[in-house]
Design a protein around this motif. Structure first.
Motif, PDB file in Angstrom:
ATOM      1  N   UNK A 256       0.940  -1.083  -0.104  1.00  0.00           N
ATOM      2  CA  UNK A 256      -0.141   0.022  -0.026  1.00  0.00           C
ATOM      3  C   UNK A 256       0.939   1.245   0.292  1.00  0.00           C
ATOM      4  N   UNK A 257       0.444   2.128  -0.735  1.00  0.00           N
ATOM      5  CA  UNK A 257       1.149   3.593  -0.847  1.00  0.00           C
ATOM      6  C   UNK A 257       0.476   4.512   0.255  1.00  0.00           C
ATOM      7  N   UNK A 258       1.372   4.978   1.283  1.00  0.00           N
ATOM      8  CA  UNK A 258       1.058   5.811   2.186  1.00  0.00           C
ATOM      9  C   UNK A 258       1.912   6.989   2.378  1.00  0.00           C
ATOM     10  N   UNK A 259       1.257   7.781   3.430  1.00  0.00           N
ATOM     11  CA  UNK A 259       2.221   9.079   3.573  1.00  0.00           C
ATOM     12  C   UNK A 259       3.298   8.472   4.562  1.00  0.00           C
ATOM     13  N   UNK A 260       4.447   9.161   4.435  1.00  0.00           N
ATOM     14  CA  UNK A 260       5.463   8.930   5.151  1.00  0.00           C
ATOM     15  C   UNK A 260       5.195   9.884   6.401  1.00  0.00           C
ATOM     16  N   UNK A 261       5.687   9.388   7.794  1.00  0.00           N
ATOM     17  CA  UNK A 261       5.388  10.340   9.018  1.00  0.00           C
ATOM     18  C   UNK A 261       6.243  11.258   9.182  1.00  0.00           C
ATOM     19  N   UNK A 262       5.960  12.260   8.092  1.00  0.00           N
ATOM     20  CA  UNK A 262       6.915  13.616   8.181  1.00  0.00           C
ATOM     21  C   UNK A 262       5.963  14.614   8.664  1.00  0.00           C
ATOM     22  N   UNK A 263       6.450  15.278   9.559  1.00  0.00           N
ATOM     23  CA  UNK A 263       5.511  16.422  10.461  1.00  0.00           C
ATOM     24  C   UNK A 263       5.366  17.691   9.847  1.00  0.00           C
ATOM     25  N   UNK A 264       4.277  18.339   9.826  1.00  0.00           N
ATOM     26  CA  UNK A 264       4.298  19.791   9.275  1.00  0.00           C
ATOM     27  C   UNK A 264       4.478  20.624  10.648  1.00  0.00           C
ATOM     28  N   UNK A 265       4.204  21.960  10.414  1.00  0.00           N
ATOM     29  CA  UNK A 265       4.575  22.975  11.588  1.00  0.00           C
ATOM     30  C   UNK A 265       3.546  22.653  12.525  1.00  0.00           C
ATOM     31  N   UNK A 266       3.800  22.410  13.924  1.00  0.00           N
ATOM     32  CA  UNK A 266       2.801  22.014  14.798  1.00  0.00           C
ATOM     33  C   UNK A 266       1.962  23.047  15.198  1.00  0.00           C
ATOM     34  N   UNK A 267       0.932  22.809  15.637  1.00  0.00           N
ATOM     35  CA  UNK A 267      -0.011  23.982  16.226  1.00  0.00           C
ATOM     36  C   UNK A 267       0.357  24.533  17.343  1.00  0.00           C
ATOM     37  N   UNK A 268       0.526  26.208  17.325  1.00  0.00           N
ATOM     38  CA  UNK A 268       0.899  26.632  18.586  1.00  0.00           C
ATOM     39  C   UNK A 268       0.338  26.414  19.712  1.00  0.00           C
ATOM     40  N   UNK A 269       1.087  26.392  21.078  1.00  0.00           N
ATOM     41  CA  UNK A 269       0.750  26.307  22.273  1.00  0.00           C
ATOM     42  C   UNK A 269       0.182  24.633  22.286  1.00  0.00           C
ATOM     43  N   UNK A 270       0.398  23.738  21.373  1.00  0.00           N
ATOM     44  CA  UNK A 270       0.075  22.430  21.411  1.00  0.00           C
ATOM     45  C   UNK A 270       1.112  21.437  22.203  1.00  0.00           C
ATOM     46  N   UNK A 271       0.699  20.295  22.490  1.00  0.00           N
ATOM     47  CA  UNK A 271       1.790  19.485  23.019  1.00  0.00           C
ATOM     48  C   UNK A 271       3.090  19.168  21.739  1.00  0.00           C
ATOM     49  N   UNK A 272       2.682  18.910  20.613  1.00  0.00           N
ATOM     50  CA  UNK A 272       3.623  18.972  19.635  1.00  0.00           C
ATOM     51  C   UNK A 272       4.532  20.054  19.667  1.00  0.00           C
ATOM     52  N   UNK A 273       4.101  21.269  19.973  1.00  0.00           N
ATOM     53  CA  UNK A 273       4.849  22.538  19.791  1.00  0.00           C
ATOM     54  C   UNK A 273       5.678  22.662  21.433  1.00  0.00           C
ATOM     55  N   UNK A 274       5.323  21.951  22.043  1.00  0.00           N
ATOM     56  CA  UNK A 274       6.040  22.101  23.326  1.00  0.00           C
ATOM     57  C   UNK A 274       7.118  21.052  23.554  1.00  0.00           C
TER      58      UNK A 274
END
Length: 456
Positions: free
Chosen positions: A125-143
């Motif tokens: 199956x062809x799928x998206x690689x786990x490449x991250x975009x700019x995280x939402x500000x003040x989110x756990x990903x940004x922290x």
């Protein structure tokens, strides 16, 4: 085909496959045990179509009310049985055989999921690689310090290759941990460990998409606003746009990337837009009116055009994952087991109040997801079918009277007390089980209506 009928057809196909597989599990087990099957029905109520076929002249039927089905077997409790056929009556079978017949339905749903995953993993199956975009500000990903363009290599020590694998492992870790370590690599090939706080997923009662709550976004490279494929009879086709046209502006607003085009078009359903394009060195103005499309309960615009195919960008974003036949089968079994266990865990936490009951979906939401997955492609649709099949298998094994799990509970009690459960006990259990299921269905419909009215 209009959107409504497309989604309805996608839902009907999912429902039909699941019901047929489930009931066919009961049917095969009954035949193996020597029990006579009188009717195999897809749906309940008055038969719309029926035909007798097979060595026992079993009636095969499609009934008016489509949400489910049943296999009717010869049983003395439901009518008189001829003396020469008593040995083929369900109620005369040893308790172990009755348990096997009842358990075969949910088992068939798990087998269906394994077969689907096996085929997908083997075919690839062809799928998206786990490449991250700019995280939402003040989110756990940004922290956690996650940055645009970083690729996730491991989640909690488990290697991931695709966006969906990353999401699934994160969900599993979030069920048990407050913090998860992510190993990421950036464009300079520097590997870093990020510590992500995932406790907000549990605190929210698992409402909404977990990745959205954590502030994750899929990486989107900048693509020039050049048109690729134009769908026939689409808004772009009607406006005279052609493949290769470069969009310069929309309603006199300069366009810098394909993302700008998508944003403006989505925000303009049924609104005439003046589009300036560059075609073979000449500037041309066209008027495009995006079609109004319902998506997730809100109306968006769509012109029926794709961005020009950029092979390098696609190769950077996508990965094809495939396995050999035996590795694919092993992974399919593990995938089915893990998703079954996670579903059971979530049901348990829903009972204790740790998971919101608003997560329960009814037929409207399931139909919506069926249609969305079908539009994305056959791979996504099959994965959706496998997931719903697992959910149906787990649900039917719950020890609730009326469900298969309730019957298995009766038979377990029968083994322990060395005698069948009384008719009165079973009758009370059926009433309790029916009441519970009706309440569950009412709650699911309530959630569906809420999503329709208040989503987006």
């Amino acid at each position: 085909m209009s959107g409504f009928f497309y989604y309805l057809a996608a839902f009907a196909l999912v429902l039909g496959i699941l019901v047929i597989f489930h009931e066919f599990g009961h049917y095969l087990a009954a035949r193996w045990a020597g029990v006579k099957v009188l009717r195999f029905s897809v749906g309940f109520g008055r038969p719309l179509w029926s035909r007798r076929w097979g060595p026992d002249a079993t009636e095969w039927a499609i009934a008016a009310f489509p949400l489910g089905g049943y296999v009717k077997m010869l049983d003395e409790r439901e009518g008189e049985v001829a003396a020469e056929e008593l040995h083929r009556s369900f109620n005369r079978q040893p308790v172990q055989r009755r348990m096997l017949i009842v358990a075969a339905g949910p088992a068939a749903n798990f087998v269906l999921a394994v077969l689907i995953y096996w085929g997908l993993f083997w075919h690839g199956t062809e799928e998206f690689k786990p490449i991250l975009g700019t995280p939402v500000s003040a989110s756990p990903a940004a922290a956690a310090g996650l940055e645009n363009g970083e690729r996730v290599l491991q989640v909690g020590g488990e290697r991931v290759q695709t966006w969906q694998e990353m999401r699934w492992v994160l969900l599993q870790r979030a069920a048990e941990q407050d913090q998860v370590e992510l190993e990421v690599i950036n464009a300079a090939n520097e590997i870093t460990i990020r510590r992500l706080d995932v406790s907000s997923v549990r605190r929210s009662g698992w409402e909404g998409d977990a990745l959205d709550r954590l502030g994750f976004g899929l990486y989107r490279p900048r693509l020039p606003p050049v048109l690729g494929k134009i769908n026939a009879n689409s808004a772009a086709d009607a406006a005279g746009l052609r493949p290769g046209d470069e969009i310069l502006s929309i309603d006199e607003q300069l366009v810098d990337s394909w993302a700008d085009v998508v944003r403006v078009v989505r925000q303009s359903p049924a609104k005439a837009l003046r589009v300036e394009v560059l075609r073979e060195g000449a500037r041309i103005e066209k008027t495009v009116t995006p079609a109004a499309i319902n998506e997730g309960g809100s109306e968006i615009g769509r012109i029926g055009a794709a961005v020009s195919d950029h092979g390098q960008a696609r190769a950077a974003l996508m990965i094809t994952v495939s396995y050999g036949p035996w590795s694919a089968f092993h992974k399919a079994v593990v995938e089915t087991w893990d998703k079954s266990a996670f579903t059971l865990l979530m049901i348990g936490r829903m009972i204790t109040g740790e998971v919101s009951w608003r997560n329960i979906s009814g037929p409207v939401t399931i139909a919506d997801y069926a249609g969305q997955s079908a539009r994305l492609g056959i791979d996504y649709y099959l994965k959706f079918l496998a997931l719903v099949s697992i959910s149906l298998g787990v649900l039917n094994l719950l020890p609730i009277p009326i469900l298969d799990g309730g019957h298995l509970l009766y038979y377990l009690v029968e083994i322990i007390k060395r005698g069948p459960v009384s008719e009165r006990t079973m009758e009370i259990g059926q009433q309790i089980g029916l009441t519970f299921l009706l309440m569950l269905m009412a709650f699911a419909f309530y959630n569906d209506i809420n999503r329709l009215l208040f989503s987006g």
